[in-house]
Design a protein around this motif. Sequence first.
Motif, PDB file in Angstrom:
ATOM      1  N   UNK A 146      33.861  17.539 -13.914  1.00 11.05           N
ATOM      2  CA  UNK A 146      32.487  17.347 -13.433  1.00 11.05           C
ATOM      3  C   UNK A 146      32.451  16.425 -12.215  1.00 11.05           C
ATOM      4  N   UNK A 147      33.169  15.326 -12.269  1.00 13.11           N
ATOM      5  CA  UNK A 147      33.179  14.395 -11.133  1.00 13.11           C
ATOM      6  C   UNK A 147      33.875  15.006  -9.913  1.00 13.11           C
ATOM      7  N   UNK A 148      34.989  15.669 -10.145  1.00 16.57           N
ATOM      8  CA  UNK A 148      35.711  16.274  -9.023  1.00 16.57           C
ATOM      9  C   UNK A 148      34.885  17.365  -8.344  1.00 16.57           C
ATOM     10  N   UNK A 149      34.168  18.142  -9.129  1.00 13.14           N
ATOM     11  CA  UNK A 149      33.360  19.227  -8.565  1.00 13.14           C
ATOM     12  C   UNK A 149      32.263  18.720  -7.641  1.00 13.14           C
ATOM     13  N   UNK A 150      31.865  17.463  -7.833  1.00 10.63           N
ATOM     14  CA  UNK A 150      30.841  16.877  -6.969  1.00 10.63           C
ATOM     15  C   UNK A 150      31.435  15.945  -5.914  1.00 10.63           C
ATOM     16  N   UNK A 151      32.753  16.000  -5.765  1.00 10.32           N
ATOM     17  CA  UNK A 151      33.394  15.285  -4.661  1.00 10.32           C
ATOM     18  C   UNK A 151      33.672  13.812  -4.902  1.00 10.32           C
ATOM     19  N   UNK A 152      33.717  13.384  -6.157  1.00 10.25           N
ATOM     20  CA  UNK A 152      34.028  11.987  -6.448  1.00 10.25           C
ATOM     21  C   UNK A 152      35.541  11.828  -6.592  1.00 10.25           C
ATOM     22  N   UNK A 153      36.053  10.684  -6.200  1.00 13.01           N
ATOM     23  CA  UNK A 153      37.484  10.422  -6.284  1.00 13.01           C
ATOM     24  C   UNK A 153      37.848  10.047  -7.711  1.00 13.01           C
ATOM     25  N   UNK A 154      38.677  10.874  -8.323  1.00  9.01           N
ATOM     26  CA  UNK A 154      39.061  10.669  -9.721  1.00  9.01           C
ATOM     27  C   UNK A 154      40.495  10.146  -9.793  1.00  9.01           C
TER      28      UNK A 154
END
Length: 224
Positions: A146-154
């Motif tokens: 979910x975070x990666x799909x919205x461009x957040x650095x995981x």
Amino acid sequence: MNQETMIGLSKIEKALYWMIPPILGAVLGWFLPVIAEWVLTIPIVLLKGPLEFITSLNSFWVSVIAAVIGIIAGLFFSQYIFNEILKVFISDQNVRLLFKEKEEIIEKKDISTVYLENKDLVILGDSGNELYREQIESKKALVESAFKNHGYKWKEEDPFKNQYERWVADHPDFPSHINTLLLARERAMLENKHEEAKILRKDLAKLGVVIQDESKRQYVRMVS
């Protein structure tokens, strides 16, 4: 991607949480007269008077009323569970976090890294400061996606894991007011005052102190 992604209970999990407590409450209520009679056979029993009063009444109507009360109590318990579970709403602009009816919004521009530490969702700011930490029930793969799909650095782990040092009372590297709060938090942990320890962690995070706990020991790093 502008659509908001919600992380929380699945539809099946929600259905189970809504169904199971009321059903259990109804079953326990229905069999209350039988349970009361059985408890009274125990040689030493508390609340003997109220139990004898229950058994003296018409068992059918006691069961009906107790079952209704059990259903209502179960519904309240279900609502309590929902309030205790973190819900995360992720968009391309920000992250909304809803926990115990308290909402926090963190703008994407202020977030540098997101990762899971055990079952805690941790969000770090640009300087490595801890913006948010709370336990999340969802599976790691779902949260990460979910975070990666919205461009957040995981990250798979804390990117600053090698910068922590063991805290001891009156630590010479930390200001006195920081040492005072860390001492109070250590005492809270040793006394199993988890909510107090959690509040103190948040207070320290606002002062630029990030903590890792290990067997009730505190490992600390200061954000410059």
